[in-house]
Structure formats: structure tokens, C-alpha cells
Design a protein around this motif. Structure first.
Motif, PDB file in Angstrom:
ATOM      1  N   THR A 139      58.062  31.383  61.509  1.00 20.43           N
ATOM      2  CA  THR A 139      58.061  32.072  60.221  1.00 20.43           C
ATOM      3  C   THR A 139      58.635  33.484  60.378  1.00 20.43           C
ATOM      4  N   PRO A 140      59.776  33.746  59.701  1.00 20.80           N
ATOM      5  CA  PRO A 140      60.386  35.069  59.896  1.00 20.80           C
ATOM      6  C   PRO A 140      59.456  36.188  59.414  1.00 20.80           C
ATOM      7  N   GLY A 141      59.380  37.274  60.163  1.00 17.94           N
ATOM      8  CA  GLY A 141      58.575  38.429  59.761  1.00 17.94           C
ATOM      9  C   GLY A 141      57.123  38.345  60.158  1.00 17.94           C
ATOM     10  N   LEU A 142      56.717  37.202  60.727  1.00 27.57           N
ATOM     11  CA  LEU A 142      55.320  37.048  61.135  1.00 27.57           C
ATOM     12  C   LEU A 142      55.180  37.415  62.615  1.00 27.57           C
ATOM     13  N   GLY A 143      54.533  38.527  62.863  1.00 28.36           N
ATOM     14  CA  GLY A 143      54.362  38.984  64.249  1.00 28.36           C
ATOM     15  C   GLY A 143      53.170  38.338  64.923  1.00 28.36           C
ATOM     16  N   THR A 144      53.045  38.581  66.225  1.00 28.51           N
ATOM     17  CA  THR A 144      51.984  37.921  66.989  1.00 28.51           C
ATOM     18  C   THR A 144      50.600  38.370  66.542  1.00 28.51           C
ATOM     19  N   ARG A 145      50.455  39.667  66.230  1.00 25.65           N
ATOM     20  CA  ARG A 145      49.137  40.171  65.830  1.00 25.65           C
ATOM     21  C   ARG A 145      48.663  39.484  64.555  1.00 25.65           C
ATOM     22  N   THR A 146      49.570  39.433  63.527  1.00 25.73           N
ATOM     23  CA  THR A 146      49.205  38.841  62.242  1.00 25.73           C
ATOM     24  C   THR A 146      48.973  37.340  62.398  1.00 25.73           C
ATOM     25  N   ALA A 147      49.824  36.699  63.189  1.00 28.72           N
ATOM     26  CA  ALA A 147      49.676  35.253  63.394  1.00 28.72           C
ATOM     27  C   ALA A 147      48.293  34.933  63.953  1.00 28.72           C
ATOM     28  N   VAL A 148      47.883  35.680  64.983  1.00 27.74           N
ATOM     29  CA  VAL A 148      46.579  35.419  65.597  1.00 27.74           C
ATOM     30  C   VAL A 148      45.449  35.767  64.625  1.00 27.74           C
ATOM     31  N   GLN A 149      45.637  36.837  63.813  1.00 24.49           N
ATOM     32  CA  GLN A 149      44.608  37.177  62.821  1.00 24.49           C
ATOM     33  C   GLN A 149      44.439  36.056  61.795  1.00 24.49           C
ATOM     34  N   LEU A 150      45.590  35.470  61.377  1.00 21.63           N
ATOM     35  CA  LEU A 150      45.527  34.360  60.416  1.00 21.63           C
ATOM     36  C   LEU A 150      44.795  33.166  61.020  1.00 21.63           C
ATOM     37  N   ILE A 151      45.123  32.864  62.279  1.00 15.09           N
ATOM     38  CA  ILE A 151      44.455  31.735  62.942  1.00 15.09           C
ATOM     39  C   ILE A 151      42.960  32.011  63.041  1.00 15.09           C
ATOM     40  N   GLU A 152      42.614  33.255  63.339  1.00 13.70           N
ATOM     41  CA  GLU A 152      41.191  33.588  63.449  1.00 13.70           C
ATOM     42  C   GLU A 152      40.497  33.482  62.089  1.00 13.70           C
ATOM     43  N   THR A 153      41.201  33.838  61.009  1.00 15.02           N
ATOM     44  CA  THR A 153      40.617  33.748  59.665  1.00 15.02           C
ATOM     45  C   THR A 153      40.458  32.284  59.219  1.00 15.02           C
ATOM     46  N   PHE A 154      41.533  31.491  59.435  1.00 13.11           N
ATOM     47  CA  PHE A 154      41.525  30.104  58.930  1.00 13.11           C
ATOM     48  C   PHE A 154      41.079  29.097  59.984  1.00 13.11           C
ATOM     49  N   ARG A 155      40.727  29.545  61.151  1.00 13.44           N
ATOM     50  CA  ARG A 155      40.190  28.729  62.251  1.00 13.44           C
ATOM     51  C   ARG A 155      41.265  27.961  63.047  1.00 13.44           C
ATOM     52  N   THR A 156      42.215  27.279  62.367  1.00  8.94           N
ATOM     53  CA  THR A 156      43.247  26.524  63.092  1.00  8.94           C
ATOM     54  C   THR A 156      44.614  26.849  62.500  1.00  8.94           C
ATOM     55  N   PRO A 157      45.695  26.667  63.281  1.00 11.43           N
ATOM     56  CA  PRO A 157      47.044  26.850  62.734  1.00 11.43           C
ATOM     57  C   PRO A 157      47.296  25.907  61.561  1.00 11.43           C
ATOM     58  N   GLU A 158      46.762  24.667  61.649  1.00  7.79           N
ATOM     59  CA  GLU A 158      46.954  23.691  60.568  1.00  7.79           C
ATOM     60  C   GLU A 158      46.401  24.252  59.256  1.00  7.79           C
ATOM     61  N   ALA A 159      45.207  24.858  59.333  1.00  9.85           N
ATOM     62  CA  ALA A 159      44.558  25.396  58.139  1.00  9.85           C
ATOM     63  C   ALA A 159      45.380  26.527  57.522  1.00  9.85           C
TER      64      ALA A 159
END
Lengths: 378, 378
Positions: free
Chosen positions: A2-22
Motif C-alpha cells: 500500500t503506497p504511503g503506508l509506513g512500517t510504524r502505521t502498518a504495525v499500529q493497524l495490525i495491533e488495532t485490528f489484531r490481524t492483517p486480514e482484519a
């Protein structure tokens, strides 16, 4: 993807939604509620990255590689602790190595003969001590470290992990094609960059934080004052990793970096044990236990003992360790010279290898003047 | 000259009776009341040592040497602080040097080419910085350090002090006869051993505590793991002196000692300034003030500038320092390359020497990338 999505935000999203699928199942408004910009939320929710992801899946399958997300139990736990862990690791080879204690060995791409020799010797000894050698497969020090670790062999100690600044299906520098194949077979190649990513120069400093992040510490062998290895050492210190450096002549430009690091507080390394003594007590115990297990299994540790001429001797390395141990006492130090004179069936190099191995296993302690005592009754 | 009287007791007696003369005027019972054994009291009160003392006086006069008792204002104040200062110092040469800031430079008698080069370079630079180089005139590192300090010359920086393990009228090793004469002329030879004392092996470890005792610190250049220089470093640390060491390749046996010292907490030295920054602020200010004075007087610091071909140039070293300073700015860093290209009348080696000198004097500060700024307006 996903363009513009950095590692910090990506990991924060995974932590919020529990899984990458979510994360990908979430609606645009749910994503925005998680605190990301509307543009980025739209980009994720659109599913546009999925086409690219399908291509990636194909390439992974072709290369025999796997993708290990941040949430996967195989993801190295130490790497999760850093400020900006990669949300996804691409891996080709033996992924079990991600669970091992790793030490980063880095240095200049243009080493002196001294640097190459020392990188190889320390990588070999540290691999024998059970540590996995992490490096960047660059020319010079990196290459020497990987090669030496591969020579030790997985059954006799730690393995080796090459962290790439390109896709794990690419090779850079191209002269290391054969080495890359061997690492993929007997070690592990990892990268946070998608399959087929070319080795863009800007990837390498980013890659360096993964070498130090997955390691207990970083050992700098040679490098100038403002070299890439100095940057890696700085990153390692920021990640709360131990920084080690091999000193060298002050007249050698390539030792300027490590000497300066030592002046700034890095631990000076003369031999493998200077690294091991700085590890946490738990980690040291783990290495000693591994080494004792290996001794019981096969007792091979030193690369020299792989020499066919040597292994055809009546006394194999396992026998040598046992024989040497029988001649040591828990109270009276015994000198190396005495052992060499006494043990006629065992060559001096086998005796040295056996002593090294027994020391690693915590069964023998070396005293000043090349003399040895037994640590406890076997 | 009194048998059985050690340095500790001798100094205690002097402290009790105020002067050495008063000790010898004291009665046997007064001496016993001061806490020494009756045998020793008898020996002192008998005056038997006086015959030997007369012989010593003759030898002193013949050699042009002087005896400096603990109570003499010329006795080095720093040496008084150690646990067992010599009650009497025999000195031949420029006794004013005892008042200067000294740094001990010690190392193996069998150095590598690297060790000799580095000892000479650091001794020269530290002497230029105004420090007096103290050493033991042994073969190898000691000799290289004394020689380099003598080359700098007294008017251009610190001098050199050789601490002997024999009488100041003896020479050991004999190959250093010429060097000893030069040190007696331009530097200083000291010893706590009476005139004509042969170089007994047991004198040397005893002598080493005087090298460190009269110095702000000791710099170890090369030496094995259990070498004499390692012992000197240990003594220095016990005397609360700074321990410095020059790192070297871990494959070099002669760098094993210094590397180990660094591991144990000695300061790593890559260049002269690594020593100077560790000095007390008062001592640093004293060196900087000395250097500024020298700049106004003659400005010569670098040995190279003594080359007759160079000193016949229109621009003397003093001019070089002044010219370089005029081209530096307090706000914008100026590179060495720029100075070399701009200052046509001044050779690159003169520019480097001038920058070095200006840095010592605290007038110029070096920044990364061989660039320089002026510290304050002159």
C-alpha cells in the motif's frame, strides 16, 4: 504493497485490528477511526494492493520463500521490540533460525586482510558458541562472516542469516550468487522488501536496523570513521543492543571506526568470549546447554575437524573432548603443553578444538598461562 | 645508605623530625620513640652511613648530578602523593622538568614496527602539547618515546625524563649511552638508587612506580598480556593515575596487553588529544597557556619545520600559524584542502603543523571532514 503506508502505521493497524486480514476487511471509516489519513484509509479499503499481493504470492511460491507477518509466532520476538519493526518479513531458507540467538557482524565493503581474517575467525568461533551470525551479505566483512558461519555447519553451532536490502529472490552483489544459494539452503535469507525489489541504495540503511534489531548485539570489524557500520552501531545502541568492536592499529584507516566506537563505549573484542560474557545470564546458559547437548550427540565443533584426513583417525573429535576432559582436574590447573605431551593419540589441533568446545560447554575454564581446570565433575 | 631502612620508614622519619639532618642528629632513644626498631635506631644513630654518603657526594659532583630530598621544593609534588615515594631522588640534567606535567609512555622492549612508529608519533605530539615524556630508557618503546621527545626540543614543548633502575651515572642498556648523554643535556635523568648502583633486575619494577608516580597518567603502547607494562599500568591505577593504551590488531601478540587494558577500563588512545582531554581542566588550561606563549615567542612545534630547507623559507612556522589563523573564521568551517590551495607561500606540511599548533593553543577547533574553525578572535 500500500503506497504511503509506513512500517510504524502498518504495525499500529495490525495491533488495532489484531490481524492483517482484519485490516483489509475493515471499512474506510473504521480505518479512519483508527487514526490514519482518509487518503490512506481509501487506499487500503479499495483493495487495490491485492493485485500486487497476488503477484507477490506467485513469486514467493516460485522462490520457495515464505512471508512471515508481525503476528506470526515465527516472527523474531527480539525484532518486535524495536521502534519500527517490519510488518512483514520475507524469508527463504531455514526459518527456525529466527528463534535462535543472533549476533550481527558488520563492517566495511573494502576490508584489509586483517579485517577479513578476523571477521572469519570471530564468526566461526561465535557460531561454534551457538550464536547465529546475522549480516548483510555485502562485499568484504559481511561475506567473510557468512562464509565462516556456513563452514561451521548448522549441526555444530549457530547458523547464518543474511538480511537483504532487496527482495529475497534477488542477489546483490551479483558475485555472491553462489553464497546466496548456500545461505538459502543451509541458513536463512530475510528481507522486509517485497519480492523482486531491486537493491536501491536507500534500502541499505533501512535494512541495517533489522540486522541489529534481530540480534543481541552488533560486532563491528572494520570501517572508516563515518562508515555504514558506524551508523549500524549507532542504530544498535538506540535499539538498546550491545555494541562490540574489534580494535586495530591506529595507523589503519579501516580500524578508525571500531577504535572510535570503543572510545565511545563499545565493548572491545579480542576473542569470541568477549561477546559471550556480555550476554544476559539466561542467554549464556542457553548457549552452554546447547553446546553440552551437541557434545553428547556428536561433539564436532571446530571446522578443522571436518578434514577427511582427520576424521579418519581413531580418535574422533568426540573422543578428543572426552579424553581431554579425563586428563583435567577440578583443583589443579593443567597446561596445554602437558596435554599435548601426554595425549599421544590426539593431535594438538584436536586438543585445542576439544578445549575450546569444553570451555563453551561450561565444563572447563581457562586460566592464565594457557592452563585449564575442570569446572565440575562429569 | 642505611641498611634495612625502607622508603616508607625513611619518609615517616623525615616527616617526624622535619629534615633528614634532624633524623641523623637524633639520639637512639629519640629514634626509637619515633617508632622504629632498636637495631635500625642504632644503625642510624651510629653515623656509619656517613662514610658512604661522602662517597656519594663525590660521585654526584663528578657526574654533575644533584640529590633532591623529599623535603626539597624541587621534589616533584605529584610523586609525594604515592604510597611509597623515594626519600631522595638523584637527578642529572634539567631539574626544572620535575615541575612540569609529565605523561609516562611505556611498552615492550621488543616492539613491532607499528609499536615503535606509534610510540614516536604520540611522544612527539604529546611533547608538542607541552607534556614532559617520562619513561624508563629501556630498549624498544621507551627509547622511541625519549628520542621523539628530544627531537621536538625543549623550547617547543615538553621535555623528557628518564627514570633509571640504576644510578644516574650508570647506563643501561649500554647501547643507549649516547641517548643517555643527550637526555642528561636536554632532558633529565632521575633515580632513587644511589650513584653507581648497577641495574639489578629487581630495581625495574620498583623504578616503574616512580614513572607513574611523577606522571598524570601512563600510556601503554605495546606489550604482552603479562608484561612489565601491564604491571606499570596496574601500579598507575593503584596510584590513582589515568591509564591510557594504544589499541592494535588482535592478531598481534604485542597488542594483546594494551587491548586487554582497554577492556579493563584504560582509555583508548588514537591520537594525542585522547590523552589531553582526560587531563584535569586546570592542567589542560596550563598546557594551552604554555602553547599560546610559545606561539608568540617562536611558534615552532613540529619537528618537520626544523628541516634546514624549510626554515630557510620566507614563511617561518610562526608566520604559518599567523597566516593560517587569518584565513580561518569563527563561524564557517574551512577545509584543509581550501587552505592548501589558497596559501601559496606556505607548504602543506607547514599548514598542517600550524593547524596542529593552533588547535593545541585552543585557538582552532577541528571539525569532521578535516575542516577547521577559529575558536576566538585573536
Amino acid at each position: 504493497m500500500t503506497p504511503g503506508l509506513g512500517t510504524r502505521t502498518a504495525v499500529q493497524l495490525i495491533e488495532t485490528f489484531r490481524t492483517p486480514e482484519a485490516v483489509f476487511r475493515a471499512s474506510r471509516s473504521e480505518l479512519e477511526a483508527a487514526g490514519i489519513s482518509s487518503g490512506l484509509a481509501q487506499s487500503i479499503a479499495s483493495g487495490c494492493a491485492f493485485d500486487d499481493a497476488v503477484t507477490q504470492q506467485q513469486k514467493l511460491a516460485e522462490a520457495g520463500a515464505v512471508a512471515i507477518p508481525f503476528t506470526d509466532p515465527r516472527y523474531p520476538s527480539r525484532l518486535k521490540d524495536i521502534f519500527d519493526p517490519p510488518p512483514l518479513l520475507f524469508a527463504r531458507g531455514n526459518v527456525d533460525l529466527l528463534q535462535e540467538l543472533a549476533i550481527g557482524i558488520v563492517g566495511t565493503r573494502r576490508p584489509t586482510a586483517y579485517g577479513t581474517t578476523v571477521a572469519a575467525r570471530l564468526a566461526k568461533d561465535l557460531a561454534c558458541a551457538g550464536l547465529t551470525i546475522a549480516s548483510g551479505m555485502a562485499r568484504g566483512i559481511d561475506t567473510a562472516a557468512h562464509r565462516a558461519a556456513l563452514e561451521v555447519g548448522r549441526g555444530s553451532g549457530g547458523g547464518t542469516i543474511a538480511v537483504f536490502g532487496c527482495g529475497v529472490d534477488e542477489v546483490y552483489p551479483s558475485e555472491n550468487r553462489k553464497l546466496a544459494e548456500q545461505i538459502a539452503k543451509d541458513g536463512l535469507i530475510v528481507s522486509e522488501f517485497p519480492m523482486a525489489t531491486p537493491p536501491y541504495p536507500q534500502n541499505f540503511p533501512v535494512r541495517n536496523r533489522v540486522i541489529s534489531g534481530m540480534s543481541v548485539g552488533v560486532l563491528v570489524v572494520e570501517g572508516g570513521q563515518y562508515s555504514g557500520s558506524a551508523i549500524t552501531a549507532k542504530l544498535a545502541a538506540e535499539q538498546n543492543r550491545e555494541v562490540f568492536a574489534v580494535p586495530g592499529n591506529i595507523t589503519s584507516k579501516m580500524s578508525w571506526g571500531p577504535n572510535l566506537l570503543i572510545k565511545q563505549g563499545a565493548k572491545l573484542v579480542q576473542e569470541w568470549n568477549d561477546v559471550v560474557v556480555e550476554l544476559k545470564a539466561d542467554d549464556r546458559r542457553r548457549l552452554a546447554a546447547q553446546c553440552r547437548n551437541r557434545l553428547n550427540l556428536k561433539g564436532e565443533c571446530d571446522g578443522e575437524s571436518k578434514d577427511p584426513a582427520q576424521s579418519s583417525l581413531a580418535y574422533g573429535p568426540e573422543g578428543a573432548s572426552r579424553t581431554v576432559l579425563q586428563h583435567l582436574k577440578p583443583d589443579v590447573p593443567v597446561t596445554l603443553d602437558y596435554l599435548v605431551e601426554t595425549l599421544h593419540g590426539t593431535s594438538p589441533s584436536e586438543i585445542i578444538a576439544a578445549l575450546f568446545e569444553l570451555e563453551l560447554a561450561g565444563l572447563v575454564r581457562q586460566l592464565p598461562g594457557k592452563s585449564f581446570i575442570k569446572v565440575w565433575a562429569d
